[in-house]
Design an enzyme around this catalytic site. Structure first.
Site, PDB file in Angstrom:
ATOM      1  N   GLN A 298      -5.448  -0.573  -3.691  1.00  0.00           N
ATOM      2  CA  GLN A 298      -6.143  -1.730  -4.254  1.00  0.00           C
ATOM      3  C   GLN A 298      -7.130  -1.319  -5.347  1.00  0.00           C
ATOM      4  O   GLN A 298      -7.282  -1.981  -6.365  1.00  0.00           O
ATOM      5  CB  GLN A 298      -6.852  -2.503  -3.139  1.00  0.00           C
TER       6      GLN A 298
ATOM      7  N   CYS B 263      -1.546  -3.008   6.864  1.00  0.00           N
ATOM      8  CA  CYS B 263      -1.641  -1.711   7.553  1.00  0.00           C
ATOM      9  C   CYS B 263      -2.909  -1.645   8.404  1.00  0.00           C
ATOM     10  O   CYS B 263      -2.948  -0.925   9.392  1.00  0.00           O
ATOM     11  CB  CYS B 263      -1.557  -0.544   6.576  1.00  0.00           C
TER      12      CYS B 263
ATOM     13  N   CYS C 278       0.847  -1.191   0.000  1.00  0.00           N
ATOM     14  CA  CYS C 278       0.000   0.000   0.000  1.00  0.00           C
ATOM     15  C   CYS C 278       0.885   1.245   0.000  1.00  0.00           C
ATOM     16  O   CYS C 278       1.921   1.300   0.662  1.00  0.00           O
ATOM     17  CB  CYS C 278      -0.962  -0.001   1.185  1.00  0.00           C
ATOM     18  N   GLU C 279       0.459   2.208  -0.786  1.00  0.00           N
ATOM     19  CA  GLU C 279       1.291   3.412  -0.926  1.00  0.00           C
ATOM     20  C   GLU C 279       1.184   4.337   0.278  1.00  0.00           C
ATOM     21  O   GLU C 279       1.982   5.248   0.434  1.00  0.00           O
ATOM     22  CB  GLU C 279       0.939   4.159  -2.213  1.00  0.00           C
ATOM     23  N   HIS C 280       0.193   4.115   1.131  1.00  0.00           N
ATOM     24  CA  HIS C 280       0.055   4.985   2.297  1.00  0.00           C
ATOM     25  C   HIS C 280       1.000   4.610   3.427  1.00  0.00           C
ATOM     26  O   HIS C 280       1.436   5.466   4.179  1.00  0.00           O
ATOM     27  CB  HIS C 280      -1.393   4.957   2.820  1.00  0.00           C
ATOM     28  N   HIS C 281       1.275   3.312   3.571  1.00  0.00           N
ATOM     29  CA  HIS C 281       2.100   2.869   4.693  1.00  0.00           C
ATOM     30  C   HIS C 281       3.310   2.051   4.268  1.00  0.00           C
ATOM     31  O   HIS C 281       4.106   1.643   5.108  1.00  0.00           O
ATOM     32  CB  HIS C 281       1.251   2.038   5.670  1.00  0.00           C
TER      33      HIS C 281
ATOM     34  N   HIS D 220      -5.012  -6.228   4.156  1.00  0.00           N
ATOM     35  CA  HIS D 220      -3.999  -5.167   4.231  1.00  0.00           C
ATOM     36  C   HIS D 220      -3.326  -5.192   5.585  1.00  0.00           C
ATOM     37  O   HIS D 220      -3.985  -5.032   6.612  1.00  0.00           O
ATOM     38  CB  HIS D 220      -4.667  -3.810   4.018  1.00  0.00           C
TER      39      HIS D 220
END
Ligand SMILES: [Zn+2]
Length: 189
Positions: A119, A149, A78-81, A147
Site C-alpha cells: 500500500q 491478509c 498484497c505482494e506478501h500474501h 487487507h
C-alpha cells in the site's frame, strides 16, 4: 508480455493437489482456468502503458486552486500474501496550467493497483505519476484500505484500516496546503 494462461492453469492444478484437493472433482474442474484468467486480469497493470492510460487527456486550465478527487475505489493484491487489499484513494493536486480529465486519475490508480503491491508503494507511485505527468506544483495522495491478509488470518484485526499518504512539492513544503488537503478529504493531519 501476456501471461501464459496454460502454464498458470497447470500450476494451479498442482497447487490444488498440494492443498489436498482433487482437481478432477466437478466443482474444481474449471477452477484452474478461471484462476488463471482472474490472475491475468488482477495483474493487468504490469502490461498497461502510461501513454495509453492518459491518452492526452490533460487539459489546459488557468487555475492554481487545489483540485481534489475523492473516493477512488482501489482493489489490489498484497505482494506478501497475494491476498486482496481494497479501499479508497483520495488525490489532491495544485495544477500548473494542466488538469487531468476526471476519469484519468481513476485509471492511473488502477494501472498501479492491478499488480502485486504494498500500500505504501502504491500510494507513492500514484503521487509521483500525478506530479510527473501534469507538472503540478504539488500533489497529495491518501489511501485507506483493508487487507484481507490481516483480516482473515489474524484475530481482533478485522476492522483495522491502514492509512498511507504521500505528499510532494508544495504539499510537502507548506503545512497549510497539506492541512487544506487533509481537511478536504476528511482527515485531520
Ligand atoms: Zn499481506
Amino acid at each position: 508480455m501476456e501471461p501464459n494462461l496454460a502454464k498458470i492453469e497447470t500450476l494451479v492444478r498442482q497447487l490444488l493437489v498440494e492443498l489436498g484437493e482433487d482437481p478432477e472433482r466437478e466443482g474444481l474442474k474449471a477452477t484452474p482456468s478461471r484462476v488463471a484468467k482472474s490472475l491475468a486480469f488482477l495483474t493487468h497493470g504490469y502490461r498497461a502503458s502510461l501513454e495509453q492510460v492518459i491518452n492526452k487527456a490533460l487539459f489546459t486550465q488557468d487555475t492554481s486552486s487545489m483540485v481534489i478527487v475523492k473516493d477512488i475505489e482501489v482493489y489490489s493484491m498484497c505482494e506478501h500474501h497475494m491476498l486482496p487489499f481494497f479501499g479508497r484513494c483520495h488525490i489532491g493536486y495544485i495544477p500548473d496550467g494542466k488538469v487531468f480529465g476526471v476519469s484519468k486519475l481513476a485509471r492511473m490508480v488502477d494501472m498501479f493497483a492491478r499488480r502485486l503491491q504494498l500500500q505504501e508503494r502504491l500510494t507513492e507511485q500514484i503521487s509521483e505519476v500525478v506530479m510527473n505527468e501534469s507538472g503540478a506544483k504539488g500533489v497529495g495522495v491518501m489511501m485507506e484500505a483493508r487487507h484481507l491478509c490481516m483480516m482473515m488470518r489474524g484475530v481482533e484485526k478485522q476492522n483495522s484500516v491502514m492509512i498511507t499518504s504521500s505528499v510532494l512539492g508544495s504539499f510537502r513544503e507548506h503545512l497549510a496546503t497539506r492541512e487544506e488537503f487533509l481537511t478536504l478529504v476528511g482527515r485531520r493531519g
